[in-house]
Design a protein around this motif. Structure first.
Motif, PDB file in Angstrom:
ATOM      1  N   ALA A  77       0.835  -1.205   0.000  1.00 15.96           N
ATOM      2  CA  ALA A  77       0.000   0.000   0.000  1.00 15.96           C
ATOM      3  C   ALA A  77       0.866   1.251   0.000  1.00 15.96           C
ATOM      4  O   ALA A  77       0.573   2.214  -0.716  1.00 15.96           O
ATOM      5  CB  ALA A  77      -0.924  -0.004   1.208  1.00 15.96           C
ATOM      6  N   LEU A  78       1.930   1.253   0.778  1.00 16.88           N
ATOM      7  CA  LEU A  78       2.828   2.406   0.829  1.00 16.88           C
ATOM      8  C   LEU A  78       3.463   2.667  -0.534  1.00 16.88           C
ATOM      9  O   LEU A  78       3.532   3.813  -0.991  1.00 16.88           O
ATOM     10  CB  LEU A  78       3.903   2.186   1.887  1.00 16.88           C
ATOM     11  CG  LEU A  78       4.887   3.313   2.090  1.00 16.88           C
ATOM     12  CD1 LEU A  78       4.174   4.543   2.635  1.00 16.88           C
ATOM     13  CD2 LEU A  78       5.993   2.886   3.031  1.00 16.88           C
ATOM     14  N   VAL A  79       3.879   1.625  -1.209  1.00 20.54           N
ATOM     15  CA  VAL A  79       4.478   1.771  -2.542  1.00 20.54           C
ATOM     16  C   VAL A  79       3.442   2.303  -3.534  1.00 20.54           C
ATOM     17  O   VAL A  79       3.732   3.207  -4.327  1.00 20.54           O
ATOM     18  CB  VAL A  79       5.060   0.428  -3.020  1.00 20.54           C
ATOM     19  CG1 VAL A  79       5.440   0.477  -4.493  1.00 20.54           C
ATOM     20  CG2 VAL A  79       6.272   0.049  -2.171  1.00 20.54           C
ATOM     21  N   LEU A  80       2.227   1.765  -3.486  1.00 22.87           N
ATOM     22  CA  LEU A  80       1.192   2.220  -4.418  1.00 22.87           C
ATOM     23  C   LEU A  80       0.801   3.675  -4.171  1.00 22.87           C
ATOM     24  O   LEU A  80       0.580   4.430  -5.122  1.00 22.87           O
ATOM     25  CB  LEU A  80      -0.032   1.321  -4.323  1.00 22.87           C
ATOM     26  CG  LEU A  80       0.121  -0.059  -4.938  1.00 22.87           C
ATOM     27  CD1 LEU A  80      -1.141  -0.877  -4.719  1.00 22.87           C
ATOM     28  CD2 LEU A  80       0.429   0.033  -6.421  1.00 22.87           C
ATOM     29  N   PHE A  81       0.715   4.078  -2.910  1.00 15.03           N
ATOM     30  CA  PHE A  81       0.404   5.476  -2.616  1.00 15.03           C
ATOM     31  C   PHE A  81       1.524   6.400  -3.074  1.00 15.03           C
ATOM     32  O   PHE A  81       1.276   7.499  -3.556  1.00 15.03           O
ATOM     33  CB  PHE A  81       0.129   5.683  -1.137  1.00 15.03           C
ATOM     34  CG  PHE A  81      -1.169   5.081  -0.683  1.00 15.03           C
ATOM     35  CD1 PHE A  81      -2.307   5.170  -1.455  1.00 15.03           C
ATOM     36  CD2 PHE A  81      -1.247   4.425   0.525  1.00 15.03           C
ATOM     37  CE1 PHE A  81      -3.497   4.619  -1.047  1.00 15.03           C
ATOM     38  CE2 PHE A  81      -2.444   3.868   0.949  1.00 15.03           C
ATOM     39  CZ  PHE A  81      -3.564   3.965   0.162  1.00 15.03           C
ATOM     40  N   SER A  82       2.766   5.952  -2.932  1.00 12.81           N
ATOM     41  CA  SER A  82       3.898   6.750  -3.410  1.00 12.81           C
ATOM     42  C   SER A  82       3.840   6.920  -4.920  1.00 12.81           C
ATOM     43  O   SER A  82       4.090   8.008  -5.444  1.00 12.81           O
ATOM     44  CB  SER A  82       5.211   6.091  -3.012  1.00 12.81           C
ATOM     45  OG  SER A  82       5.310   5.990  -1.623  1.00 12.81           O
ATOM     46  N   VAL A 142       1.167   9.440  -5.872  1.00  8.65           N
ATOM     47  CA  VAL A 142       1.591  10.825  -5.659  1.00  8.65           C
ATOM     48  C   VAL A 142       2.529  11.261  -6.769  1.00  8.65           C
ATOM     49  O   VAL A 142       2.457  12.391  -7.252  1.00  8.65           O
ATOM     50  CB  VAL A 142       2.270  10.968  -4.268  1.00  8.65           C
ATOM     51  CG1 VAL A 142       2.981  12.298  -4.155  1.00  8.65           C
ATOM     52  CG2 VAL A 142       1.236  10.812  -3.175  1.00  8.65           C
ATOM     53  N   LEU A 143       3.395  10.372  -7.221  1.00  7.69           N
ATOM     54  CA  LEU A 143       4.347  10.717  -8.277  1.00  7.69           C
ATOM     55  C   LEU A 143       3.684  10.936  -9.619  1.00  7.69           C
ATOM     56  O   LEU A 143       4.104  11.820 -10.384  1.00  7.69           O
ATOM     57  CB  LEU A 143       5.407   9.625  -8.417  1.00  7.69           C
ATOM     58  CG  LEU A 143       6.446   9.562  -7.298  1.00  7.69           C
ATOM     59  CD1 LEU A 143       7.349   8.351  -7.506  1.00  7.69           C
ATOM     60  CD2 LEU A 143       7.263  10.826  -7.254  1.00  7.69           C
ATOM     61  N   ILE A 144       2.659  10.165  -9.947  1.00  6.07           N
ATOM     62  CA  ILE A 144       2.052  10.295 -11.284  1.00  6.07           C
ATOM     63  C   ILE A 144       0.847  11.212 -11.300  1.00  6.07           C
ATOM     64  O   ILE A 144       0.271  11.447 -12.364  1.00  6.07           O
ATOM     65  CB  ILE A 144       1.676   8.905 -11.861  1.00  6.07           C
ATOM     66  CG1 ILE A 144       0.601   8.234 -11.012  1.00  6.07           C
ATOM     67  CG2 ILE A 144       2.882   8.042 -12.005  1.00  6.07           C
ATOM     68  CD1 ILE A 144       0.066   6.953 -11.614  1.00  6.07           C
ATOM     69  N   ARG A 145       0.456  11.734 -10.147  1.00  4.18           N
ATOM     70  CA  ARG A 145      -0.715  12.617 -10.088  1.00  4.18           C
ATOM     71  C   ARG A 145      -0.411  13.945 -10.803  1.00  4.18           C
ATOM     72  O   ARG A 145       0.601  14.576 -10.530  1.00  4.18           O
ATOM     73  CB  ARG A 145      -1.078  12.905  -8.638  1.00  4.18           C
ATOM     74  CG  ARG A 145      -2.309  13.749  -8.515  1.00  4.18           C
ATOM     75  CD  ARG A 145      -2.670  14.088  -7.119  1.00  4.18           C
ATOM     76  NE  ARG A 145      -2.091  13.210  -6.122  1.00  4.18           N
ATOM     77  CZ  ARG A 145      -2.187  13.399  -4.823  1.00  4.18           C
ATOM     78  NH1 ARG A 145      -2.805  14.454  -4.371  1.00  4.18           N
ATOM     79  NH2 ARG A 145      -1.659  12.554  -3.980  1.00  4.18           N
ATOM     80  N   PRO A 146      -1.282  14.359 -11.707  1.00  3.40           N
ATOM     81  CA  PRO A 146      -1.057  15.652 -12.351  1.00  3.40           C
ATOM     82  C   PRO A 146      -1.334  16.786 -11.366  1.00  3.40           C
ATOM     83  O   PRO A 146      -2.231  16.692 -10.535  1.00  3.40           O
ATOM     84  CB  PRO A 146      -2.068  15.670 -13.496  1.00  3.40           C
ATOM     85  CG  PRO A 146      -3.129  14.729 -13.080  1.00  3.40           C
ATOM     86  CD  PRO A 146      -2.466  13.688 -12.201  1.00  3.40           C
TER      87      PRO A 146
END
Length: 52
Positions: A39-44, A47-51
């Protein structure tokens, strides 16, 4: 969307504590931390790919 994922992962961790899934790497109740790590990796990544 991240709120939905966080709720899903909390439900998955709770279900795994009650009855382990039996998947490779998730055979014991104490392995619920691996779900939290995913879950931590997916949330990271979210955040990185969010425009902005």
């Amino acid at each position: 969307m991240t709120k939905l994922f966080s709720l899903l992962f909390v439900i998955l961790m709770g279900a795994h504590l009650i009855k382990p899934f039996g998947l490779p790497g998730l055979k014991k109740r104490g392995d619920f931390w691996k779900i939290a790590a995913v879950a931590l990796v997916l949330f990271s990544l979210a955040v990185l790919i969010r425009p902005e």
